[in-house]
Design an enzyme around this catalytic site. Sequence first.
Site, short mmCIF file in Angstrom:
data_model
loop_
_atom_site.label_atom_id
_atom_site.label_comp_id
_atom_site.label_asym_id
_atom_site.label_seq_id
_atom_site.Cartn_x
_atom_site.Cartn_y
_atom_site.Cartn_z
N LEU A 64 12.77 7.71 5.21
CA LEU A 64 12.64 6.33 5.68
C LEU A 64 12.57 6.24 7.19
CD1 LEU A 64 15.22 4.75 3.20
CD2 LEU A 64 12.72 4.60 3.07
N ARG A 65 12.86 7.38 7.86
CA ARG A 65 12.76 7.52 9.32
C ARG A 65 13.78 6.71 10.10
NH1 ARG A 65 10.52 12.33 9.26
NH2 ARG A 65 8.25 12.39 9.01
N ASP A 306 7.58 13.15 -1.85
CA ASP A 306 7.81 13.87 -0.60
C ASP A 306 7.26 13.04 0.57
OD1 ASP A 306 8.62 15.81 1.18
OD2 ASP A 306 6.85 17.08 0.88
#
Length: 424
Positions: A64-65, A306
């Site tokens: 999700l950064r 991924d």
Amino acid sequence: MKIHIKNGRLIDPASDTDAQSDVYIAAGKIVAIGAAPDGYTANRTIDASGLVVCPGLVDLSVRLREPGFEYLATLESEMNAAVAGGVTSLACPPDTDPPLDEPGLVEMLKHRARTLNLAHVYPVGALTAHLGGERLTEMDTLRDAGCVAFSQADTPIADTQVLWRALQYASTFGFSVWLRPQDGFLAREGVAHDGNVATRLGLQGIPSFAETIALNTMLQLVRDTGARVHFQRLSTAEGVELVRRAKAEGLPVSCDVSAHHVHLSELDIGYFDSHCNVIPPFRTQRDRDALRAGLADGTVDALCSDHAPVDEDAKQLPFAEAEPGTTGLELLLPLALKWGNEMKLPLLKIIGAITSGPARILGINAGSLAVGDAADVCVFDPAVHVQVTAESLKSQGKNTPFIGYELPGKVRCTLVSGLVVYEA
């Protein structure tokens, strides 16, 4: 909100159901399937004629950064991408900045996700402090904060004794450990599969045995400790065979593969297509076919996206310098359908690989459509083919080797806890 989904083809792998049936939702839960309960009056009716109604998808690997990499993507952008792809539950690895090795970070992430009121987020905690591979984290407190498992993400533990102690600890408390098998020394500076393509292009290779050597070591530690271990994103035929034997032996292991690895091989690198710079690398066609077959026969338990959004500037570099990763949340369903159609598998089997299978690995009550379950539902059209374009992706990351592909399946509606969070 009471919602009636009518005339849809109900696919629920958890109960082995494939039938034309209506679904009735109230107070965020499924209250009936088939016939309406007494006194039920819907606030809204969704006509699913010609559409498939299935459990919301469950994804085991979504970056999700946040925190730390908001310039690549934000929680809001990727959660919107998730529900647009029919994903209602997702696990995020601990390789944020800082890593998810403190309870406060885990609680903050879960709180941010809850306020968005989109997909359910299940953090995977760091196995070692700062992912440094030296000192174990306080797994017990991380579990209490909301972690469902513990992992090193893509950072291998070089010291085997540390991994041994981690599995002993996890086994004692019943924690699940997720590992991606790769020998860090053999893979050092590698960017592609160690084969003819890498040699021709002059790229540093990562041999297949970088995976199998690590996998053999991990399996031996599982035999010793009895720890429950999930192997992430296998990439080799030999790796699938090792897991097949381990399961036959009765070891408490499971594994997944990424959606792009069941379709692409080292040949797709072509002339240095940096969108094919991924971890682990695309391997031979034989490896790809073994991953597809392993997923079909149940050796591989789940298919994951991924998802790893990358800034376009980081992809517009020479292949060896480009940042690895590909966006995948919105492509999980289409790529699963493409795999299943090509393997001539029933829809129940295909949907099981992205719903009930990953839900079992996570140990969560999701991936099924039973009375009393949370109403996490995906409604999609299996007959429609959609061309993948950068503009059509809601994720902030547009980096995918499938740009230009026409893929089957289009999500028409996604519900999370009985609320419609996405409509095409």
